[in-house]
Design an enzyme around this catalytic site. Structure first.
Site, short mmCIF file in Angstrom:
data_model
loop_
_atom_site.label_atom_id
_atom_site.label_comp_id
_atom_site.label_asym_id
_atom_site.label_seq_id
_atom_site.Cartn_x
_atom_site.Cartn_y
_atom_site.Cartn_z
N ASN A 1 41.19 37.69 35.72
CA ASN A 1 40.57 36.79 36.71
C ASN A 1 39.78 37.59 37.75
OD1 ASN A 1 39.86 34.44 37.97
ND2 ASN A 1 41.84 34.07 38.94
N GLU B 1 38.02 37.66 31.26
CA GLU B 1 37.52 37.12 32.53
C GLU B 1 37.33 38.24 33.57
OE1 GLU B 1 37.97 33.01 35.15
OE2 GLU B 1 39.69 33.67 33.95
N ASP C 1 43.05 34.98 25.99
CA ASP C 1 43.35 33.72 26.66
C ASP C 1 42.76 32.61 25.79
OD1 ASP C 1 43.50 31.48 28.25
OD2 ASP C 1 42.39 32.33 29.95
N ASN D 1 43.44 29.42 26.12
CA ASN D 1 43.22 28.23 26.97
C ASN D 1 43.81 26.96 26.37
OD1 ASN D 1 42.12 28.31 29.65
ND2 ASN D 1 40.31 29.33 28.81
N HIS E 1 47.24 35.02 35.59
CA HIS E 1 47.85 35.31 34.29
C HIS E 1 48.67 36.59 34.42
CE1 HIS E 1 45.09 32.76 31.67
NE2 HIS E 1 44.44 32.76 32.82
#
Length: 257
Positions: free
Chosen positions: A12, A38, A150, A152, A248
């Site tokens: 992130n 990300e 990820d 999602n 995360h």
């Protein structure tokens, strides 16, 4: 044969985790492949201070939309082939590192999120299908597959703390879970479940709201999958939920190849 250690983490924002010194633990961890999702950065924006270890190969796939998405892969192993797989990531959002070594096609992927609107959900589902088709073509060529990232989507009710409350939320919609069923039915093994079975309360993402992480009100949306031919090579798969710095936490796979 050698046991390889893989780490996957949606950070992130790689510059944000650097400010928290949240990747320093890599220096003390014997990691062969570090896949980050990300990253929200161009290659030249990745801080040199994230960890001291100097990996011989750093592959960065940044989004065409500045400050969004992006993936990075760090390894000392020389690739036989590497790609950003643009026929899957058709919007050039920096979602895939494809890396071949030995007879393995390894993927570090940040799959799309479908929560914004119906159009974005449709794009997520189409991305899933393009990705699966690409993997199946590689398997026809004789490649074994490892996928991290990820995804999602939480696959089953055991993979999130509040399944009933999220039945109409993208990330746990029936259409998304059905695709996960299809993926597994094509011969891809969820390595964490392979090792730990139906052990509950294991999550990799928590909302920043309502003290969710402290209360372990989370979702398991980060995965390592391997093609079925590698199932018996899995040595361990686990969640590093003690490591903070992102919404995360990292996940790990140890596999003999």
């Amino acid at each position: 044969m050698k046991t390889y250690k893989f780490i996957s983490w949606n950070v992130n924002g790689i510059r944000a985790v650097d400010k928290k010194s949240a990747l320093k633990w890599i220096d003390e961890s014997d990691v062969d492949f570090l896949g980050l999702q990300e990253i929200k950065a161009e290659r030249e924006q990745i801080p040199t201070s994230i960890f001291e270890r100097q990996y011989e190969n750093t592959l960065v796939n940044s989004s065409s939309k500045k400050g969004q998405s992006g993936v990075a892969l760090f390894t000392d192993i020389a690739p036989l082939h590497h790609d950003i797989t643009p026929h899957v990531d058709i919007l050039d959002e920096g979602r895939i590192n494809e890396f071949h070594f030995e007879n393995i096609a390894f993927f570090n992927v940040y799959f799309p999120n479908g929560q914004r609107n119906e159009e974005r959900l449709a794009y997520k589902m189409a991305f899933y299908d393009r990705f699966l088709e690409h993997l199946e073509n590689l398997r026809k060529e004789g490649k074994s597959i490892i996928v991290c990232g990820d995804v999602n989507t939480a696959h089953t009710a055991i993979d999130l703390a509040r399944p009933k409350a999220n039945e109409n939320t993208s990330g746990f919609l029936q259409i998304e879970r059905d695709w996960m069923d299809k993926f597994v039915s094509h011969g891809y093994v969820d390595t964490f479940r392979h090792v730990h079975g139906d052990q509950p309360n294991n999550y990799s993402w928590w909302s920043y709201r309502a003290n969710a992480r402290a209360n372990n009100v989370g979702w398991r949306i980060d995965y390592f999958f391997v093609s079925e031919d590698l199932k018996n090579n899995i040595k361990d798969a686990y969640i590093l939920n003690e490591i903070t710095g992102s919404d995360h936490c990292p996940i790990a796979l140890e596999i003999e190849i």
